[in-house]
Motif scaffolding. Structure first.
Motif, PDB file in Angstrom:
ATOM      1  N   VAL A 160       0.880  -1.173   0.000  1.00 61.10           N
ATOM      2  CA  VAL A 160       0.000   0.000   0.000  1.00 61.10           C
ATOM      3  C   VAL A 160       0.907   1.209   0.000  1.00 61.10           C
ATOM      4  O   VAL A 160       1.540   1.531   0.995  1.00 61.10           O
ATOM      5  N   TRP A 167      -5.244   7.148   2.550  1.00 71.51           N
ATOM      6  CA  TRP A 167      -5.642   6.481   3.798  1.00 71.51           C
ATOM      7  C   TRP A 167      -5.134   7.270   4.988  1.00 71.51           C
ATOM      8  O   TRP A 167      -5.826   7.461   5.964  1.00 71.51           O
ATOM      9  N   THR A 217      -2.526   5.846  -2.634  1.00 71.66           N
ATOM     10  CA  THR A 217      -3.423   5.051  -1.790  1.00 71.66           C
ATOM     11  C   THR A 217      -3.051   5.195  -0.327  1.00 71.66           C
ATOM     12  O   THR A 217      -3.895   5.476   0.524  1.00 71.66           O
TER      13      THR A 217
END
Length: 115
Positions: free
Chosen positions: A23, A31, A27
């Motif tokens: 990740v 987040w 992304t």
């Protein structure tokens, strides 16, 4: 309000772990910005509200992604345990070693320290 294991995940370690799982980039940034940072907490008791406080090391309680992120965080927990048995289920974990001698106790302590 009760506290769960996934509510106590250290923030910077979590970001590092998510990066290790792939990740990355926008992304991870999204987040971090919208879910994992700038979290505030306030307590209300008998109608009186406290000042807001920053939560720098917790995943928001009751969040949809909280349990999933916690599972990603503990996914390799058993890799550092070399002498004992481990069982994982959701946000529960069990580490055990049958103790028949001082050496067995030391092996269990070694695994506890590794965790």
């Amino acid at each position: 309000m009760s506290s769960n294991s996934f509510d106590k995940v250290p923030y910077l370690r979590l970001l590092h772990k998510l990066h290790l799982y792939g990740v990355r980039g926008s992304t991870l940034h999204n987040w971090d910005e919208s879910f994992l940072s700038n979290i505030k907490q306030r307590v209300q008791l008998e109608g009186v509200k406290s000042k807001e406080a920053d939560l720098a090391s917790e995943v928001p309680q009751g969040s949809v992604l909280g349990p999933l992120i916690f599972l990603a965080y503990i996914n390799n927990l058993t890799e550092c345990v070399t002498n004992s048995e481990t069982l994982l289920f959701a946000d529960d974990s069990l580490l055990f070693h049958f103790i028949n001698s001082q050496h067995d106790a030391e092996l269990l302590q070694k695994d506890l320290s590794a965790l």
